[in-house]
Motif scaffolding. Sequence first.
Motif, short mmCIF file in Angstrom:
data_model
loop_
_atom_site.label_atom_id
_atom_site.label_comp_id
_atom_site.label_asym_id
_atom_site.label_seq_id
_atom_site.Cartn_x
_atom_site.Cartn_y
_atom_site.Cartn_z
N UNK A 112 2.20 -0.11 -6.55
CA UNK A 112 0.99 -0.53 -5.84
C UNK A 112 -0.20 -0.12 -6.71
N UNK A 113 -1.40 -0.53 -6.32
CA UNK A 113 -2.58 -0.12 -7.07
C UNK A 113 -2.72 1.39 -7.08
N UNK A 114 -2.42 2.03 -5.97
CA UNK A 114 -2.53 3.48 -5.87
C UNK A 114 -1.53 4.16 -6.78
N UNK A 115 -0.29 3.69 -6.77
CA UNK A 115 0.73 4.28 -7.63
C UNK A 115 0.38 4.08 -9.10
N UNK A 116 -0.11 2.89 -9.44
CA UNK A 116 -0.45 2.58 -10.82
C UNK A 116 -1.59 3.46 -11.31
N UNK A 117 -2.58 3.70 -10.45
CA UNK A 117 -3.76 4.48 -10.84
C UNK A 117 -3.48 5.98 -10.90
N UNK A 118 -2.44 6.43 -10.19
CA UNK A 118 -2.11 7.86 -10.16
C UNK A 118 -1.59 8.32 -11.52
#
Length: 105
Positions: free
Chosen positions: A79-85
């Motif tokens: 997800x965007x959140x996982x990718x940005x983490x």
Amino acid sequence: MKINQLISIGLCSLLFCSVASAAKEKGNKGAKPKKTFATVDTDKDGKISLAEFSVGAKDEAKAKKQFEKKDKNSDGFLSQEEFAANGKGKGKAKKAPKKPKKKNK
């Protein structure tokens, strides 16, 4: 049609590499995760598959490990959140700092 897809994937991987390189040079890795996410998400389904993540990778095995580390819910997509983490929290735990040894007198 296949040539267009290959060219598109190639251009996206070059753009992803240049964005990542520019962020690294600035000392701010992942400076624009939403923009990079949109570039890597070539099929525009709102999530990144392992195939999309691995495009242009020099080491497929290393890319797969990084992907799996970021995929917190293990659904096979980022997800965007996982990718940005930063990818912390899954994998090896950090060791606690060692206590200094006491000197015997």
